[in-house]
Design a protein around this motif. Sequence first.
Motif, short mmCIF file in Angstrom:
data_model
loop_
_atom_site.label_atom_id
_atom_site.label_comp_id
_atom_site.label_asym_id
_atom_site.label_seq_id
_atom_site.Cartn_x
_atom_site.Cartn_y
_atom_site.Cartn_z
N PRO A 78 -3.64 8.02 2.75
CA PRO A 78 -4.00 6.97 1.76
C PRO A 78 -3.16 5.57 1.76
CG PRO A 78 -2.82 8.80 0.56
CD PRO A 78 -2.92 8.99 2.00
N TYR A 79 -4.15 4.68 1.55
CA TYR A 79 -3.32 3.28 1.37
C TYR A 79 -4.00 2.82 0.23
CZ TYR A 79 -1.47 3.63 6.25
OH TYR A 79 -0.65 4.27 7.29
N TYR A 80 -3.54 3.08 -0.69
CA TYR A 80 -3.83 2.65 -1.91
C TYR A 80 -3.18 1.33 -2.45
CZ TYR A 80 -7.41 6.07 -3.11
OH TYR A 80 -8.65 7.09 -2.87
N TYR A 113 0.89 -1.12 0.05
CA TYR A 113 0.02 0.16 -0.08
C TYR A 113 0.75 1.41 0.01
CZ TYR A 113 -3.31 -3.68 1.35
OH TYR A 113 -3.91 -4.94 1.13
N THR A 114 0.28 2.24 -0.85
CA THR A 114 1.26 3.49 -0.82
C THR A 114 1.55 4.10 0.39
OG1 THR A 114 -1.04 4.69 -1.13
CG2 THR A 114 0.26 3.95 -3.05
N GLY A 115 0.64 4.28 1.59
CA GLY A 115 0.94 4.68 2.58
C GLY A 115 2.22 3.88 3.42
N THR A 118 -1.11 13.30 3.23
CA THR A 118 -2.42 12.97 3.05
C THR A 118 -2.97 12.97 1.67
OG1 THR A 118 -3.36 15.03 3.70
CG2 THR A 118 -3.18 13.15 5.55
N ASP A 119 -2.04 13.49 0.95
CA ASP A 119 -2.58 13.61 -0.83
C ASP A 119 -2.47 12.32 -1.44
OD1 ASP A 119 -2.68 14.28 -3.26
OD2 ASP A 119 -1.93 16.31 -3.23
N PRO A 120 -3.26 11.65 -1.84
CA PRO A 120 -3.29 10.41 -2.75
C PRO A 120 -2.22 10.46 -3.76
CG PRO A 120 -5.29 10.79 -2.17
CD PRO A 120 -4.84 11.97 -1.79
N ASN A 121 -2.23 11.48 -4.61
CA ASN A 121 -1.64 11.72 -5.86
C ASN A 121 -0.08 11.88 -5.70
OD1 ASN A 121 -3.46 11.18 -7.61
ND2 ASN A 121 -4.40 13.30 -7.38
N ALA A 122 0.22 12.69 -4.62
CA ALA A 122 1.42 13.14 -4.14
C ALA A 122 2.12 11.84 -3.58
CB ALA A 122 1.61 14.38 -2.97
N VAL A 123 1.59 11.25 -2.76
CA VAL A 123 1.91 9.89 -2.13
C VAL A 123 2.27 9.13 -3.31
CG1 VAL A 123 1.56 7.76 -0.65
CG2 VAL A 123 0.88 10.07 0.00
N TRP A 124 1.56 8.78 -4.12
CA TRP A 124 1.81 7.66 -5.24
C TRP A 124 3.12 8.22 -6.06
CZ3 TRP A 124 2.49 7.69 -10.57
CH2 TRP A 124 2.60 6.33 -11.06
N ASN A 125 3.23 9.61 -6.40
CA ASN A 125 4.21 9.86 -7.01
C ASN A 125 5.71 9.96 -6.47
OD1 ASN A 125 2.83 10.85 -9.58
ND2 ASN A 125 2.34 12.76 -8.47
N LYS A 126 5.53 10.09 -5.18
CA LYS A 126 6.91 10.03 -4.42
C LYS A 126 7.25 8.81 -4.25
CE LYS A 126 9.22 12.40 -0.69
NZ LYS A 126 8.95 13.60 0.12
N VAL A 127 6.27 7.73 -4.00
CA VAL A 127 6.70 6.43 -3.90
C VAL A 127 7.16 5.82 -5.31
CG1 VAL A 127 5.79 4.03 -3.71
CG2 VAL A 127 5.05 5.85 -1.97
N HIS A 128 6.69 6.29 -6.24
CA HIS A 128 6.90 5.60 -7.60
C HIS A 128 8.37 6.11 -7.87
CE1 HIS A 128 7.38 5.99 -12.07
NE2 HIS A 128 6.67 5.05 -12.08
N ASP A 129 8.57 7.55 -7.68
CA ASP A 129 9.88 7.85 -8.05
C ASP A 129 11.08 7.28 -7.30
OD1 ASP A 129 8.63 9.20 -9.94
OD2 ASP A 129 8.42 11.16 -9.04
#
Length: 533
Positions: free
Chosen positions: A468-470, A320-322, A335-346
């Motif tokens: 977020p925990y996507y 999960y992203t979180g 707590t921003d879902p898009n920001a979390v995913w982008n940071k994790v991805h990069d």
Amino acid sequence: MSYQLIDYITIYAKEWDNLVTEFLRHLAMTSFAVIFALLLAVPLGILITHSKLLSKIIIGFANIMQSIPCMALLALGIPILHVGETLAIFMVFVYAFLPILKSTYTGISSISPVSVEVARGIGLNRMQQLRRVKLPMAMPYIMSGIRIAAVGAVSTMTIAAFAGAKGLGWFIMLGMNSQNYPMTVMGAVAAAVMALALDYLLGRVERAFTSEGLLPQNEIKNQPPKIRLRKKAVAALLCSALVVASVFSYGFIIRPSGTSDKTIVVGTSNYTEVQILGEIYTELIESNTDYHVEQRFGLAGASVCFSSLESGGIDMFVEYTGTALMNLLGQPVDTDPNAVWNKVHDMMLEEHGIVTSKPLGFNNTYVMSVKPETAERYGISTLSQLLEKSPELSLGCTVEFIQREDCLPLLEKDYGAKFKDVKGLDASLRYTAIDNNEVDVVDAFATDALLSKLGLTMLEDDISFFPPYYAVNFVDADLLQADPELQEVLSRMDGKIDDKTMAAMNAQVDIDGMTASEVAHHFLVENDLVPVA
């Protein structure tokens, strides 16, 4: 929740084939661990009888190794041995080694110097003394150590399920995850039967190869040499049958899993949801590519999966992203879902060579939960109200929730939470604890089927505390770069599962009793992701 006899009969009937397979796998791994320990510990135990200093060093080292907790030993072994059967065998070998070593050392050391002197006096050399005097006299001690090691190894090997090696511990883990006690009992009973059978077999060996002169007076039967020889032959035959069964199990159950030239290893943590997702990816890959999938399910948490992916033990796992942002990458809460995913991805790609998929669609965030009667008694329906009443309530949560800076520590630091009592529990045991009124609050996950199974009340996060925990799929970048077609196949899961669908699939396993593979297959067929058989 009570179960009837028919429930136990039903689970045995449904899982019989799997039970036999995992029984043989468990037997093979246990036997190899004990055999390797025997082959090393007995010669070493004999050797150290010649030096007190060496005996202190060797036994001291063995004591230190055995004092390391099982889960810690698994974590330490992953970078070298990777997850799977080899790691499980090594772990049990470590714990089986000390009893055999110490019993051998004690048995040889306890032999009277007079007996050794007599043997030397009749012309026996050192090897003959060992073979004809020392080993026979030390046999009761040695066999006692082997029996202790073997029975303990059967029990310890249940931890193999957390190393992706399954075995009988797999059923115990599945039963705990879904509160399916017949499943847990099935695994536990099978392990107990194996332990008793091994102890009986080794008892036969001990009686057959122990000189009658060393037996208690009431056990001496003065049997003819022919009968004693026959007993030794039977004991040797039984041991040989055990070895053959272990080799057979290893050759036909364990080894074939990775024999394909094109193999992908899919890992998961040790709870229902990710195991369903692991089964989905398994069938998706095998149905749409020429890859064979080797499953390493039930690993002990996200950090173990991450370490295994980095070290090459597995090729992908769902997390999960979180969790990835804060636990795996050590970044501050966001707590921003898009920001979390982008940071994790990069960060995953740049620092670890891991590709992060787009979110699968659902957000399995934390949701603090209580029994309805607790909610009514204390007047709580939101997280803020829970924090106000926390001094009157006991919290049962995962150790991860206690330790993570964005979870309980942050609730205590910034929001003044001060629970009456905090108990660190396994993810599945926290539901057992609240069901038995041992705790008042648990840190549930939004899509957990046990929330509805136990009728718990989910408290609204009115302060937007949890990030977020996507769900996303982490995959080795080199694997995808070498095969763009595989990347296209895996991307078919992007955005395919919403919160309601994931919760329903969890319920099919944890409440309705379906297997994760059955649920995964139905999902894939319904969404036209695999051909209909």
